[in-house]
Design a protein around this motif. Sequence first.
Motif, PDB file in Angstrom:
ATOM      1  N   ASP A  46      28.385 -23.978 -14.722  1.00  0.00           N
ATOM      2  CA  ASP A  46      29.644 -24.726 -14.853  1.00  0.00           C
ATOM      3  C   ASP A  46      29.326 -26.203 -14.667  1.00  0.00           C
ATOM      4  O   ASP A  46      28.905 -26.635 -13.586  1.00  0.00           O
ATOM      5  CB  ASP A  46      30.644 -24.256 -13.791  1.00  0.00           C
ATOM      6  N   THR A  47      29.510 -26.990 -15.707  1.00  0.00           N
ATOM      7  CA  THR A  47      29.075 -28.398 -15.702  1.00  0.00           C
ATOM      8  C   THR A  47      30.186 -29.379 -15.371  1.00  0.00           C
ATOM      9  O   THR A  47      29.973 -30.583 -15.410  1.00  0.00           O
ATOM     10  CB  THR A  47      28.472 -28.763 -17.068  1.00  0.00           C
ATOM     11  N   ARG A  48      31.372 -28.894 -15.041  1.00  0.00           N
ATOM     12  CA  ARG A  48      32.481 -29.817 -14.739  1.00  0.00           C
ATOM     13  C   ARG A  48      32.209 -30.606 -13.454  1.00  0.00           C
ATOM     14  O   ARG A  48      31.412 -30.185 -12.605  1.00  0.00           O
ATOM     15  CB  ARG A  48      33.784 -29.031 -14.619  1.00  0.00           C
ATOM     16  N   GLU A  49      32.904 -31.735 -13.318  1.00  0.00           N
ATOM     17  CA  GLU A  49      32.743 -32.558 -12.112  1.00  0.00           C
ATOM     18  C   GLU A  49      33.230 -31.773 -10.894  1.00  0.00           C
ATOM     19  O   GLU A  49      34.280 -31.138 -10.926  1.00  0.00           O
ATOM     20  CB  GLU A  49      33.540 -33.863 -12.235  1.00  0.00           C
ATOM     21  N   LYS A  50      32.454 -31.842  -9.809  1.00  0.00           N
ATOM     22  CA  LYS A  50      32.809 -31.122  -8.582  1.00  0.00           C
ATOM     23  C   LYS A  50      32.731 -32.059  -7.391  1.00  0.00           C
ATOM     24  O   LYS A  50      31.792 -32.855  -7.272  1.00  0.00           O
ATOM     25  CB  LYS A  50      31.877 -29.915  -8.375  1.00  0.00           C
ATOM     26  N   LEU A  51      33.726 -31.940  -6.522  1.00  0.00           N
ATOM     27  CA  LEU A  51      33.763 -32.730  -5.290  1.00  0.00           C
ATOM     28  C   LEU A  51      33.715 -31.768  -4.105  1.00  0.00           C
ATOM     29  O   LEU A  51      34.517 -30.833  -4.026  1.00  0.00           O
ATOM     30  CB  LEU A  51      35.046 -33.573  -5.204  1.00  0.00           C
ATOM     31  N   ILE A  52      32.779 -31.997  -3.180  1.00  0.00           N
ATOM     32  CA  ILE A  52      32.704 -31.204  -1.952  1.00  0.00           C
ATOM     33  C   ILE A  52      33.386 -31.983  -0.842  1.00  0.00           C
ATOM     34  O   ILE A  52      33.232 -33.216  -0.745  1.00  0.00           O
ATOM     35  CB  ILE A  52      31.236 -30.910  -1.585  1.00  0.00           C
ATOM     36  N   TRP A  53      34.162 -31.288  -0.009  1.00  0.00           N
ATOM     37  CA  TRP A  53      34.881 -31.951   1.066  1.00  0.00           C
ATOM     38  C   TRP A  53      33.936 -32.778   1.935  1.00  0.00           C
ATOM     39  O   TRP A  53      32.859 -32.333   2.308  1.00  0.00           O
ATOM     40  CB  TRP A  53      35.603 -30.941   1.962  1.00  0.00           C
ATOM     41  N   SER A  54      34.391 -33.990   2.251  1.00  0.00           N
ATOM     42  CA  SER A  54      33.607 -34.881   3.107  1.00  0.00           C
ATOM     43  C   SER A  54      34.172 -34.844   4.525  1.00  0.00           C
ATOM     44  O   SER A  54      35.208 -34.228   4.787  1.00  0.00           O
ATOM     45  CB  SER A  54      33.684 -36.316   2.582  1.00  0.00           C
ATOM     46  N   SER A  55      33.476 -35.481   5.429  1.00  0.00           N
ATOM     47  CA  SER A  55      33.968 -35.646   6.798  1.00  0.00           C
ATOM     48  C   SER A  55      33.952 -37.140   7.130  1.00  0.00           C
ATOM     49  O   SER A  55      32.897 -37.762   7.068  1.00  0.00           O
ATOM     50  CB  SER A  55      33.080 -34.876   7.781  1.00  0.00           C
ATOM     51  N   PRO A  56      35.101 -37.761   7.413  1.00  0.00           N
ATOM     52  CA  PRO A  56      36.426 -37.139   7.521  1.00  0.00           C
ATOM     53  C   PRO A  56      36.996 -36.766   6.157  1.00  0.00           C
ATOM     54  O   PRO A  56      36.648 -37.371   5.144  1.00  0.00           O
ATOM     55  CB  PRO A  56      37.269 -38.234   8.184  1.00  0.00           C
ATOM     56  N   ILE A  57      37.889 -35.784   6.180  1.00  0.00           N
ATOM     57  CA  ILE A  57      38.430 -35.248   4.940  1.00  0.00           C
ATOM     58  C   ILE A  57      39.316 -36.262   4.228  1.00  0.00           C
ATOM     59  O   ILE A  57      39.538 -36.173   3.013  1.00  0.00           O
ATOM     60  CB  ILE A  57      39.191 -33.931   5.220  1.00  0.00           C
ATOM     61  N   ALA A  58      39.801 -37.267   4.974  1.00  0.00           N
ATOM     62  CA  ALA A  58      40.658 -38.296   4.372  1.00  0.00           C
ATOM     63  C   ALA A  58      39.938 -39.008   3.238  1.00  0.00           C
ATOM     64  O   ALA A  58      40.571 -39.446   2.257  1.00  0.00           O
ATOM     65  CB  ALA A  58      41.099 -39.303   5.435  1.00  0.00           C
TER      66      ALA A  58
END
Length: 402
Positions: A46-58
């Motif tokens: 799956d080549t779509r753009e992906k964002l992984i949750w960061s810390s802080p989540i804001a």
Amino acid sequence: MHKWLSVVGIGEDGLPGLSQVAYSLVEKAEVLVGGSRHLSMLPEGDTREKLIWSSPIATSVEDIIQRRGQSVCILASGDPMCFGIGVTLTRRIPISEITIIPAPSSFSLACSRLGWALQEVEILTLAARPISLLHPVIYPGARLLILSEGRNTPAIVAQTLVDRGYSNSKITVLEYMGGERERIIENVAAQWKTTKTATLNTIAVECIADADILQLPRIAGLPDIAYHHDGQLTKREVRAITLAALAPIPGQMLWDIGAGCGSISIEWMRTHPRCWAIAIEKNYSRLNYIADNAASLGTPNLRIIHGESSTVLKGLQPPDAIFLGGGITGEGIFDTCWQALRTGGRFVANAVTVESEHKLLEWHNQVGGSLTRIAIQRAQPVGKFLGWKPMLPVTQWAVVKE
């Protein structure tokens, strides 16, 4: 604005467990957001753009907002509106722009395994939250469902129950519910020694009290011995009357001025998880008493401020209720409080000295309200008999700001 953002609840069974509508939202998204565990459920390649949750989540929330106009789909655990990311997002993004498709929450799944009625249990999360939040919901016969922070949380919960005198309480840990790795572990708190608990787990507790525990009900008027203090404590009977006059309502904010050991603000917050309070105390040595009492009695989110009320009150969130237990004779204290108090808010002040009583009479003459004299006597030994020992009488002024 069209609905550009979707939040899809997903279980341990992954994409095959999604409804047709939920699956189509995942399929059509240009950007996918989630934790590593959820994003790994997507097909390889799956080549779509992906964002992984960061810390802080804001930070991640801001990244999502920057993509407004694109089709963004967030993969979330279970029900996104049950202690989930959906709650965080709707504080920043109008619901008119969001589609939310929930899956069964961990609480719903746990109830289906245990045969519990969800509306009859106490629910809370300990993920990134202090264990002291557990204290208000521990009572004889309580059934608790707890979202765990990780593999160590069940042992911490077990030790907390033992420390509170609930050592025979039954603990059930439910791991990876709805997936191939699902497992259930059971034991009593005093014998909890399991160290191989999975990271993803939900904890169920049936609270069974030992014979000699100190009861800590949520209603006002906890036993005086529940508090650590240096003598500055609003006694149990007066405290109950005072809380009744303050009339806690969920979502409202209390200023507890001259907080002493924090008993009024703590019991305000204990009445409901969404009652908020700020304790203001000028005596530095009492701040530790307030903090210790707040933690041991289950209100770790009590905000504690050190300083003179004449300077620290300015800029604070406007209160819905004010309790003035100390500093009544301070210059300008009434004007500062009355101006800050929201319309319809309650103002309650307790006085034990003649000088403080005089101030209450002045304020009563100025804005009305009611004056009450509270005189309590407790039976105490006089030789081999009992006699009545009076406590200092308290004059209470209570008024609603019209």
